[in-house]
Scaffold this motif. Sequence first.
Motif: not given
Length: 441
Positions: A171, A386, A398, A400, A402, A405
């Motif tokens: 991230d 994505q 799976q 992610t 945050p 995104e």
Amino acid sequence: MQILTKISGKSKDYLPLLDMINQGVQVKADSVEKHLANEKLVTFLEQDIERTGLEKILFHYKQNKEKKIPFLPVDKLISEDEIDDIMQVLKEVLSSGRFTSGPYIPTFEKAIAEYLGKKYVIATSSGTDALMISLISAGVHPGDEVILPANSFAATENAVLAIGAVPVYADIDPETYCLSPSEIEKHITDKTVCILPVHLYGKQADMKEISAIAKQHGLKIIEDGCQAIGSSGLGAYGDGLVLSFNPYKNLGVCGKAGAIATNDEALAEKCMEISYHGFEAGKKNVKRSDYGFNSKIDNLQAAIGLERMKYLGLQNFKRFYLAKRYIEQLQTLEDEGYMKLPTLTDDHVWHLFPIRVLKGERDELAAKLLEMGIETDVYYPVLSHQHQTNLVSQKYRQTTLPHTEKAAQQLLHLPLYPGMPLQDQEKVIEGVHHVIKSSIQ
């Protein structure tokens, strides 16, 4: 006000330099570091700025007679002066017949090395090839894991995939949109070999912290600096730095090209070999590596790069000036909570200008601005984890991220390029104010 005694021509000097000019302090041209990239910056400083006017000298391009304000008009990314300079050197290269290999390549590599303060530069046929070559040369093998952000251009992940390695997405820092050091450690495994931070939009990632993590875990760092040439201290912490000279970058040629910069002699030698068929440097057609690519920059593009490099310091100063105007004139919208503006840091060269839409929909703002003839864009509309591909479906369903995104849903890029007429920027600013105040409650 900070008085600069020596001007590097890089990002950290732009704010104090502008303050000096605005305060009427005479900035002597001989106070600028003598480097090819500063040639036109010196020419600018030699003019009578106070009498002629700063903005008139900086933005002397032909005004936009069209009603539409383009996001990135490709025909405005190269000035008539640059074209004249390039045409002269093209005559020399064309008459020599040396279009691929030739003397302009080492000259260009030396100029880039001096500008970056690096011992070695290997100029390549693209930034993507430079990424692949530097990763291989740093010891990344098939199956090894490379930690990188998911909000970069596809070239970053493609370079990892092309050599058989595994991208591991971490991230971002929600303030800088660059790879977050605290997130990196969450993804380190016994298969991790390298960290690949991206200096996004012209802003450097937190390389001091990333370097500390890499040293603690024995990892290599290859920096993707393709959008950040001219940023102060660029490449100071990584094992290798990758640049792109795509025509849309802050320093572009008239085609595709890139480079790898490093202080590591062994890494440089390996990059030289891999970039040209595995041949040992200085020996014709004698292989030392098992394999290599045909990825050296063309002599023709190196010659063009040298001419365009003369404008880099001045062009980046123009980008800074436009970014500062955006920040100042959109500040009330940030204060009222409508958007988040980027920060005017001393390591930013403003390849792109992102605003983060906090109230209302980003796409609605873009659509309404377009109705007013103002083009905006989103970099990058689909995150790496994505995409609708087999690889993503099999390996990253799976995943992610945050902060990444959320930023991807809110970020919008406003027009900014060195030849942008100030009248156009005023219309963009007025348009953003109008749309937000009239449509978003």
